[in-house]
Design a protein around this motif. Structure first.
Motif, mmCIF file in Angstrom:
data_model
loop_
_atom_site.group_PDB
_atom_site.id
_atom_site.type_symbol
_atom_site.label_atom_id
_atom_site.label_comp_id
_atom_site.label_asym_id
_atom_site.label_seq_id
_atom_site.Cartn_x
_atom_site.Cartn_y
_atom_site.Cartn_z
ATOM 1 N N GLY A 86 10.175 19.435 -4.133
ATOM 2 C CA GLY A 86 9.265 19.885 -5.340
ATOM 3 C C GLY A 86 8.033 18.905 -5.717
ATOM 4 N N ALA A 87 7.965 17.754 -5.120
ATOM 5 C CA ALA A 87 7.222 16.871 -5.448
ATOM 6 C C ALA A 87 5.732 17.331 -5.219
ATOM 7 C CB ALA A 87 7.310 15.617 -4.944
ATOM 8 N N VAL A 88 4.684 17.230 -6.312
ATOM 9 C CA VAL A 88 3.340 17.722 -6.172
ATOM 10 C C VAL A 88 2.409 16.647 -6.226
ATOM 11 C CG1 VAL A 88 3.702 20.058 -6.734
ATOM 12 C CG2 VAL A 88 2.997 18.475 -8.510
ATOM 13 N N ARG A 89 2.963 15.268 -6.436
ATOM 14 C CA ARG A 89 2.023 14.102 -6.427
ATOM 15 C C ARG A 89 2.696 13.020 -5.927
ATOM 16 N NH1 ARG A 89 -0.144 13.955 -12.708
ATOM 17 N NH2 ARG A 89 1.923 14.534 -13.152
ATOM 18 N N ALA A 90 2.239 11.822 -5.406
ATOM 19 C CA ALA A 90 2.682 10.710 -4.902
ATOM 20 C C ALA A 90 1.736 9.580 -5.299
ATOM 21 C CB ALA A 90 2.404 10.914 -3.320
ATOM 22 N N VAL A 91 2.486 8.345 -5.321
ATOM 23 C CA VAL A 91 1.713 7.172 -5.493
ATOM 24 C C VAL A 91 2.165 6.069 -4.313
ATOM 25 C CG1 VAL A 91 1.441 5.038 -6.846
ATOM 26 C CG2 VAL A 91 1.708 7.158 -8.045
ATOM 27 N N PHE A 92 0.833 5.818 -3.559
ATOM 28 C CA PHE A 92 0.975 5.154 -2.384
ATOM 29 C C PHE A 92 0.427 3.909 -2.487
ATOM 30 C CE2 PHE A 92 2.007 9.259 0.404
ATOM 31 C CZ PHE A 92 3.200 9.239 0.163
ATOM 32 N N GLN A 93 0.755 3.058 -1.608
ATOM 33 C CA GLN A 93 0.048 1.821 -1.395
ATOM 34 C C GLN A 93 -1.264 1.880 -0.703
ATOM 35 O OE1 GLN A 93 0.804 -1.319 -2.151
ATOM 36 N NE2 GLN A 93 -1.184 -2.287 -0.927
ATOM 37 N N GLU A 94 -2.310 1.167 -1.454
ATOM 38 C CA GLU A 94 -3.604 1.408 -0.710
ATOM 39 C C GLU A 94 -3.862 0.477 0.536
ATOM 40 O OE1 GLU A 94 -7.004 3.373 -0.449
ATOM 41 O OE2 GLU A 94 -5.896 3.532 -2.345
ATOM 42 N N ARG A 95 -4.569 0.751 1.175
ATOM 43 C CA ARG A 95 -4.911 0.287 2.276
ATOM 44 C C ARG A 95 -4.306 0.153 3.543
ATOM 45 N NH1 ARG A 95 -5.307 -2.828 -1.634
ATOM 46 N NH2 ARG A 95 -3.360 -4.066 -1.073
ATOM 47 N N SER A 96 -3.190 1.000 3.387
ATOM 48 C CA SER A 96 -2.254 1.578 4.711
ATOM 49 C C SER A 96 -2.677 2.531 5.625
ATOM 50 C CB SER A 96 -0.880 1.677 3.872
ATOM 51 O OG SER A 96 -0.088 2.556 4.820
ATOM 52 N N PRO A 97 -2.426 2.214 6.793
ATOM 53 C CA PRO A 97 -2.691 3.333 7.742
ATOM 54 C C PRO A 97 -1.756 4.560 7.576
ATOM 55 C CG PRO A 97 -1.606 1.669 8.668
ATOM 56 C CD PRO A 97 -1.867 1.388 7.446
ATOM 57 N N SER A 98 -0.906 4.510 6.727
ATOM 58 C CA SER A 98 -0.230 5.633 6.502
ATOM 59 C C SER A 98 -0.642 6.271 4.997
ATOM 60 C CB SER A 98 1.392 5.391 6.218
ATOM 61 O OG SER A 98 1.920 5.215 7.536
ATOM 62 N N CYS A 99 -0.554 5.373 4.110
ATOM 63 C CA CYS A 99 -0.618 5.632 2.615
ATOM 64 C C CYS A 99 -1.950 5.597 1.992
ATOM 65 C CB CYS A 99 0.646 4.944 2.090
ATOM 66 S SG CYS A 99 2.082 5.262 2.590
ATOM 67 N N GLY A 100 -2.705 4.921 2.620
ATOM 68 C CA GLY A 100 -4.067 4.608 1.620
ATOM 69 C C GLY A 100 -4.673 5.739 1.394
ATOM 70 N N SER A 101 -5.140 5.990 0.199
ATOM 71 C CA SER A 101 -5.570 7.059 -0.533
ATOM 72 C C SER A 101 -7.137 7.033 -0.636
ATOM 73 C CB SER A 101 -4.770 7.522 -1.770
ATOM 74 O OG SER A 101 -5.168 6.728 -2.810
ATOM 75 N N GLU A 102 -7.748 5.971 -0.651
ATOM 76 C CA GLU A 102 -9.195 5.787 -0.752
ATOM 77 C C GLU A 102 -9.840 4.751 0.272
ATOM 78 O OE1 GLU A 102 -9.566 4.195 -5.096
ATOM 79 O OE2 GLU A 102 -8.292 5.758 -5.925
ATOM 80 N N ARG A 103 -9.143 3.958 0.386
ATOM 81 C CA ARG A 103 -9.736 2.910 1.571
ATOM 82 C C ARG A 103 -8.681 2.324 2.459
ATOM 83 N NH1 ARG A 103 -10.965 -2.012 -1.595
ATOM 84 N NH2 ARG A 103 -9.081 -1.253 -2.843
#
Length: 150
Positions: free
Chosen positions: A89-106
């Protein structure tokens, strides 16, 4: 009951980073007071070992250093992460930036030159397309202060 929140496992100190280390971020601990934190490592969920060669996004593909195409492993990991989000039921996530999996901005540009470009990792992209908001670890304050901004 606390809201469920996916968090990159490396940010919680799990040694799942490509190098075998982690990206422990003390500020992530504060999230545990407001959220039921669910650690995920999309790369491990996709079947990649730890340690592993570093990988970068190259357009729609993900390539490991040396040119091996690891796109399918990244896609599998993204799908499994989405499944975990839906089941929990998660609707949000906090991920490591710059990652080819998890990057959300760069993300790194696929040349292994250290060049960052605007873009998302495979998992962050899939989650966002499915209505799950992905926050960069660099923007934890938005979750902690309740503004929810990105």
């Amino acid at each position: 009951m606390k809201e469920k929140l996916l968090v990159s496992a490396c940010l919680l100190g799990e040694n799942c980073k490509y190098s075998g280390g982690n990206n422990y971020t003390p500020a992530v601990e504060a999230l545990k007071e407001k959220f039921d934190v669910i650690p995920v490592c999309p790369e491990q969920l996709g079947g990649l070992p730890t340690p592993r060669l570093p990988s970068e996004r190259a357009g729609t593909r993900v390539l490991a250093r040396g040119g091996t195409d690891v796109t399918e492993a990244f896609r599998r990991g993204a799908e499994k992460t989405l499944e975990i989000a839906r089941e929990s039921g998660a609707v949000r996530a906090v991920f490591q930036e710059r990652s080819p999996s998890c990057g959300s901005e760069r993300v790194y540009d696929g040349t292994f030159s250290g060049t960052l470009v605007p873009g998302r990792g495979v998992t962050a992209e899939l989650l966002e397309k499915n209505g799950i908001r992905v926050y960069s670890v660099d923007r934890i304050e938005a979750l902690l202060d309740g503004t929810g901004g990105k």
